[in-house]
Design a protein around this motif. Structure first.
Motif, PDB file in Angstrom:
ATOM      1  N   VAL A 117     -61.510  26.189  30.012  1.00  0.00           N
ATOM      2  CA  VAL A 117     -62.003  25.131  29.123  1.00  0.00           C
ATOM      3  C   VAL A 117     -60.792  24.491  28.442  1.00  0.00           C
ATOM      4  N   LEU A 118     -60.565  23.223  28.747  1.00  0.00           N
ATOM      5  CA  LEU A 118     -59.470  22.465  28.145  1.00  0.00           C
ATOM      6  C   LEU A 118     -60.023  21.621  26.998  1.00  0.00           C
ATOM      7  N   GLY A 119     -59.321  21.647  25.856  1.00  0.00           N
ATOM      8  CA  GLY A 119     -59.782  20.853  24.729  1.00  0.00           C
ATOM      9  C   GLY A 119     -58.742  20.758  23.637  1.00  0.00           C
ATOM     10  N   THR A 120     -59.156  20.204  22.509  1.00  0.00           N
ATOM     11  CA  THR A 120     -58.274  19.993  21.365  1.00  0.00           C
ATOM     12  C   THR A 120     -58.487  21.095  20.337  1.00  0.00           C
ATOM     13  N   ILE A 121     -57.382  21.649  19.829  1.00  0.00           N
ATOM     14  CA  ILE A 121     -57.461  22.706  18.818  1.00  0.00           C
ATOM     15  C   ILE A 121     -57.943  22.094  17.495  1.00  0.00           C
ATOM     16  N   ILE A 122     -59.036  22.636  16.955  1.00  0.00           N
ATOM     17  CA  ILE A 122     -59.557  22.138  15.671  1.00  0.00           C
ATOM     18  C   ILE A 122     -59.554  23.221  14.600  1.00  0.00           C
ATOM     19  N   GLY A 123     -59.221  24.467  14.984  1.00  0.00           N
ATOM     20  CA  GLY A 123     -59.172  25.552  14.017  1.00  0.00           C
ATOM     21  C   GLY A 123     -58.259  26.663  14.500  1.00  0.00           C
ATOM     22  N   GLY A 124     -57.474  27.234  13.563  1.00  0.00           N
ATOM     23  CA  GLY A 124     -56.551  28.289  13.924  1.00  0.00           C
ATOM     24  C   GLY A 124     -55.291  28.239  13.093  1.00  0.00           C
ATOM     25  N   PRO A 125     -54.358  29.143  13.347  1.00  0.00           N
ATOM     26  CA  PRO A 125     -53.161  29.231  12.517  1.00  0.00           C
ATOM     27  C   PRO A 125     -52.113  28.163  12.789  1.00  0.00           C
ATOM     28  N   ARG A 172     -47.708  29.719  22.513  1.00  0.00           N
ATOM     29  CA  ARG A 172     -46.324  29.862  22.074  1.00  0.00           C
ATOM     30  C   ARG A 172     -46.225  29.689  20.554  1.00  0.00           C
ATOM     31  N   ASP A 173     -45.401  30.541  19.962  1.00  0.00           N
ATOM     32  CA  ASP A 173     -45.240  30.546  18.511  1.00  0.00           C
ATOM     33  C   ASP A 173     -44.635  29.229  18.033  1.00  0.00           C
ATOM     34  N   LYS A 204     -45.032  33.819  23.707  1.00  0.00           N
ATOM     35  CA  LYS A 204     -46.439  33.622  23.386  1.00  0.00           C
ATOM     36  C   LYS A 204     -46.930  34.770  22.512  1.00  0.00           C
ATOM     37  N   ARG A 205     -47.832  34.451  21.595  1.00  0.00           N
ATOM     38  CA  ARG A 205     -48.445  35.514  20.795  1.00  0.00           C
ATOM     39  C   ARG A 205     -49.948  35.295  20.743  1.00  0.00           C
ATOM     40  N   ARG A 206     -50.675  36.382  20.497  1.00  0.00           N
ATOM     41  CA  ARG A 206     -52.135  36.310  20.498  1.00  0.00           C
ATOM     42  C   ARG A 206     -52.639  35.796  19.158  1.00  0.00           C
ATOM     43  N   MET A 207     -53.621  34.922  19.220  1.00  0.00           N
ATOM     44  CA  MET A 207     -54.218  34.344  18.019  1.00  0.00           C
ATOM     45  C   MET A 207     -55.645  33.892  18.337  1.00  0.00           C
ATOM     46  N   THR A 208     -56.423  33.641  17.307  1.00  0.00           N
ATOM     47  CA  THR A 208     -57.784  33.123  17.476  1.00  0.00           C
ATOM     48  C   THR A 208     -57.772  31.622  17.198  1.00  0.00           C
TER      49      THR A 208
END
Length: 346
Positions: free
Chosen positions: A81-89, A43-44, A58-62
């Motif tokens: 795979v569940l985890g913590t976001i460490i990189g991205g927008p 989600r944005d 929702k929007r697509r992102m890496t």
């Protein structure tokens, strides 16, 4: 599976999931604390208040996610795979779930790759080029359709002949029964794919004859085998006997089942076999191991590169056994690691 890129300096490998079996291989390679980078939806992060955030599309992102929990779904054939976001927008530090299915591209980054993990990816590339095998195990009353995947057998459909009822005349009921089986096969086969018909009696021969007439492309690579049982028990019986068709001998599961069957025979005779971590590792150090058998769940949970290298240096064979079939369950009961020996040890 396709290996798209490998960066030894950063410890990252980029792969593409080409088959459903690749998802199982990834499940056995990805560990907690690995960093996975892939395209996903989220989600944005526009709204500051909760009400507007819930409405956000929702929007697509890496995103790059540090893995904390890895789940494989046998029924849906996908990896979560569940985890913590460490990189991205956006949303750094928040939790996110990556879902991998056929066609997905992902990058796996590890602090250290084990040799067994690298070897597993290489084998996945090789195995994905082989056609899957479809079984029909039947008698006069029932038929079971199953698919041989690289991690085990999966039952896909069950068909009743309805011959004992009053719905059909005998001759008509035979063709209806065979037609129903072929209609179920349509969903899991492709033309030219190996098709194995098995069971007691002559029903398998009748189905082969009927199939060659009505669907010659589907039955172009048909193999017919006699077994004492039908259903999933008949398929396991056939695989334990060493198979008849070359395509089955080459299949991953068939190799695993035959190896475990030989192991159990040697254990029964109190001859050239040992099992359990300590006894197997001791045998590997002395060069006594001809074939090392390790359960894939044991490989996932522990680093066994040393014992694997000991066996390979002595020209021994190493087989990683799936926990998802009968042979894997037998090996699990022995501690998940065992060996067929060249000579008896203390």
């Amino acid at each position: 599976m396709r290996l798209l890129d490998q960066d030894p300096v950063n410890g990252s490998i980029r792969v593409q999931v080409e088959t459903e079996d690749d998802i199982w291989h990834l499940f056995n390679v990805i560990e907690s604390n690995d960093i996975l980078t892939a395209s996903t939806t989220r989600r944005d992060e526009k709204a500051a208040d909760k009400l507007r955030a819930e409405r956000a599309e929702k929007r697509r992102m890496t995103l790059s996610v540090r893995a904390e929990k890895i789940e494989f779904s046998d029924s849906e054939l996908r990896l979560r795979v569940l985890g913590t976001i460490i990189g991205g927008p956006q949303d750094i530090g928040q939790h996110h779930t990556l879902i991998f299915e056929v066609g997905e591209i992902l990058t796996i980054t590890k602090e250290k790759w084990r040799d067994t993990q690298i070897e597993r990816l290489k084998k996945a590339v090789f195995e994905s080029k082989k056609p899957k095998v479809v079984f029909v195990s039947l008698d006069q009353d029932d038929a079971t359709v199953a698919v041989l995947r690289q991690f085990g057998l999966k039952e896909m459909a069950s068909i009743r002949s309805m011959r004992s009822g009053k719905q059909y005349q005998e001759k008509e009921s035979v063709s209806v029964y065979h037609h129903d089986i072929i209609s179920k096969l349509e969903a899991v086969t492709e033309d030219g794919m190996p098709l194995v018909l098995l069971g007691p009696g002559f029903e398998k021969e009748l189905l082969a004859e009927y199939g060659k007439k009505v669907r010659p492309e589907m039955f172009s690579r048909v193999h017919v085998h006699h077994t004492g049982q039908s259903g999933m028990s008949g398929i396991n019986e056939l695989m334990k006997k060493g198979m008849g068709a070359d395509i089955l001998r080459e299949s991953r599961v068939a190799v695993e089942m035959e190896a475990v069957e030989k192991l159990m025979e040697e254990i029964g005779k109190n001859e050239l076999a040992t099992y359990g971590p300590r006894h197997t590792e001791d045998a590997a150090k002395t060069g006594a191991v001809e074939t090392l058998l390790i359960l894939d769940s044991v490989i996932r949970e522990n680093d066994h590169d040393i014992v694997v290298k000991d066996v390979e240096l002595q020209k021994g064979n190493v087989i990683i056994v799936s926990e998802r079939h009968d042979a894997g369950r037998q090996l699990a009961a022995l501690g998940g690691i065992a060996a067929i020996l060249r000579y008896k040890t203390e």
